[in-house]
Design an enzyme around this catalytic site. Structure first.
Site, PDB file in Angstrom:
ATOM      1  N   GLY A   8      49.843  48.636  41.825  1.00 56.92           N
ATOM      2  CA  GLY A   8      49.574  47.536  42.750  1.00 56.92           C
ATOM      3  C   GLY A   8      50.897  46.905  43.160  1.00 56.92           C
ATOM      4  N   GLY A  11      51.942  44.453  46.609  1.00 58.93           N
ATOM      5  CA  GLY A  11      51.454  43.104  46.896  1.00 58.93           C
ATOM      6  C   GLY A  11      52.540  42.039  46.765  1.00 58.93           C
ATOM      7  CD  GLN A  12      52.544  35.784  46.526  1.00 60.83           C
ATOM      8  OE1 GLN A  12      51.439  35.752  45.963  1.00 60.83           O
ATOM      9  NE2 GLN A  12      53.204  34.675  46.809  1.00 60.83           N
ATOM     10  CG  ASP A  34      50.057  49.543  46.636  1.00 65.36           C
ATOM     11  OD1 ASP A  34      50.308  48.440  46.126  1.00 65.36           O
ATOM     12  OD2 ASP A  34      49.115  49.728  47.447  1.00 65.36           O
ATOM     13  CE1 TYR A 142      42.345  36.750  40.818  1.00 66.34           C
ATOM     14  CE2 TYR A 142      42.367  34.371  40.482  1.00 66.34           C
ATOM     15  CZ  TYR A 142      43.044  35.570  40.581  1.00 66.34           C
ATOM     16  OH  TYR A 142      44.420  35.605  40.459  1.00 66.34           O
ATOM     17  CE  LYS A 146      43.565  37.462  37.456  1.00 66.44           C
ATOM     18  NZ  LYS A 146      44.292  38.733  37.382  1.00 66.44           N
ATOM     19  CB  ILE A 172      53.047  33.251  43.003  1.00 63.50           C
ATOM     20  CG1 ILE A 172      52.598  33.422  41.544  1.00 63.50           C
ATOM     21  CG2 ILE A 172      54.496  33.705  43.178  1.00 63.50           C
ATOM     22  CD1 ILE A 172      52.683  34.857  41.026  1.00 63.50           C
TER      23      ILE A 172
HETATM   24  C1  AKB Z   1      44.542  32.648  44.000  1.00 61.78           C
HETATM   25  O1  AKB Z   1      44.646  31.603  44.654  1.00 61.78           O
HETATM   26  O2  AKB Z   1      43.501  33.304  43.912  1.00 61.78           O
HETATM   27  C2  AKB Z   1      45.752  33.121  43.228  1.00 61.78           C
HETATM   28  C3  AKB Z   1      45.734  32.574  41.837  1.00 61.78           C
HETATM   29  C4  AKB Z   1      46.097  31.177  41.584  1.00 61.78           C
HETATM   30  O3  AKB Z   1      45.427  33.284  40.921  1.00 61.78           O
HETATM   31  N1  AKB Z   1      46.942  32.742  43.910  1.00 61.78           N
END
Ligand code: AKB
Length: 320
Positions: A8, A11-12, A34, A142, A146, A172
């Site tokens: 990956g 990405g950023q 990637d 998300y 995590k 970030i």
């Molecule tokens: C998001 O906004 O989803 C990410 C994060 C804070 O994990 N930048």
């Protein structure tokens, strides 16, 4: 010297982690992989680049074997706002890439870094000075990925001895590559608008406090943790790291001090509003400081100076 694979990598984070790791470990020891051909093409200009689908365990393992990899950085993820649009896909990608990374790290005895996030916290988490060990009941897919990822990574460490390590990244901020699909993206996008002399419409509420970090500190945290003495680590997955925390109004005011004509308005996205309200205002990062010497260098004011100096609006708007 360690040989490193970043999956990956386009990405950023990957765009800047690749040269950062090359500086620390040597150009030939960093393999940037990637899925997207245009990313592989871009990465091939700065590193040994490979095409890999992190969900294809065989292809992924073959790469680790080919390059005799010692450490994997797994950066494959759909971010918070995109994840809410397609939760099933977010689960498949985020967890699929993690599970393959864990199993491959186990098989080939690699260490493994997989970022966690402030997204691992939820509405019931204490928002002020959010402790390292606290309530973790996120209400986004998300965040669910995590938290699961943190638990699985710790499990692979205790059960199989895989050297898994991770930090909970704040939003970030960087100018190397645009983020995509996150709730904190506004704090990056705004610089492109301000520097281009355009008005900015923010989708996150004006008083939404969130932890943020400037890319150089995020990169330093990553390598510092991966090089930390394992005997000093009480925690592993994942460490709170903090350096700055602000609302949209606060960062826009800082930008306006340098660009007096900059104007902004709000068009609130209810999904981003709910997500930002559920995340910490600022985390307590004492264990990271004590266990591996985390010590950020950037604050809001210096970050804004540096972003305005380096950001290239053409990257977002094209040549005008
Ligand atoms: C998001 O906004 O989803 C990410 C994060 C804070 O994990 N930048």
């Amino acid at each position: 010297m360690k040989r490193i694979l970043i999956v990956g990598a386009g990405g950023q984070i990957g765009t800047e982690l690749v040269p950062h790791l090359q500086k620390n470990y040597g150009e030939d020891n960093v393999i940037a992989a990637d899925l997207k051909p245009q990313m592989v093409e871009k990465l091939s200009k700065i590193a040994i680049a490979e095409s890999v689908d992190a969900l294809n365990a065989e292809g992924y393992a073959a790469l680790v074997k080919k390059y005799k990899i010692d450490a994997i950085y797994n950066l494959v993820a759909l971010l918070s706002a995109t994840g809410e649009k397609n939760p099933q896909l977010a689960w498949q990608i985020n967890m699929g890439a993690l599970l393959n990374s864990l199993n491959i790290a186990k098989e080939f005895k690699c260490s493994l870094f997989t970022p966690s996030s402030i997204g691992a916290f939820g509405p019931n988490t204490p928002h002020y000075k959010t402790p390292q060990d606290t309530i973790m009941r996120p209400n986004t897919i998300y965040g669910v990925c995590k938290v699961t990822g943190e638990l699985l990574s710790d499990y692979y460490f205790t059960k199989f001895g895989v050297d898994t390590r991770s930090v909970r990244f704040p939003g970030i901020i960087s100018y190397g590559a645009l983020p995509g699909g996150g709730t904190t993206d506004y704090a990056v996008e705004v610089f492109y608008y301000a520097k281009a002399g355009r008005d900015y419409t923010c989708e996150v509420p004006q008083d939404a406090y969130m932890d943020m970090i400037y890319m150089p500190d995020a990169l330093e945290a990553t390598t510092q943790l991966m090089e930390a003495d394992p005997s000093k680590l009480v925690h592993r997955n994942s460490f709170n790291i903090a350096s700055m925390s602000f609302t949209p109004e606060e960062i826009f005011a800082e930008i306006r001090k340098r660009c007096p004509d900059f104007k902004h308005t709000y068009n609130i996205d209810p999904v981003k509003a709910a997500i930002s309200a559920s995340w910490p205002d600022c985390m307590d990062d004492t264990p990271a400081r004590e266990e591996w010497g985390w010590n950020p260098k950037w604050n809001l004011s210096r970050m804004v100076d540096d972003m305005l100096l380096h950001v290239l609006p053409d990257a977002l708007f094209g040549a005008q």
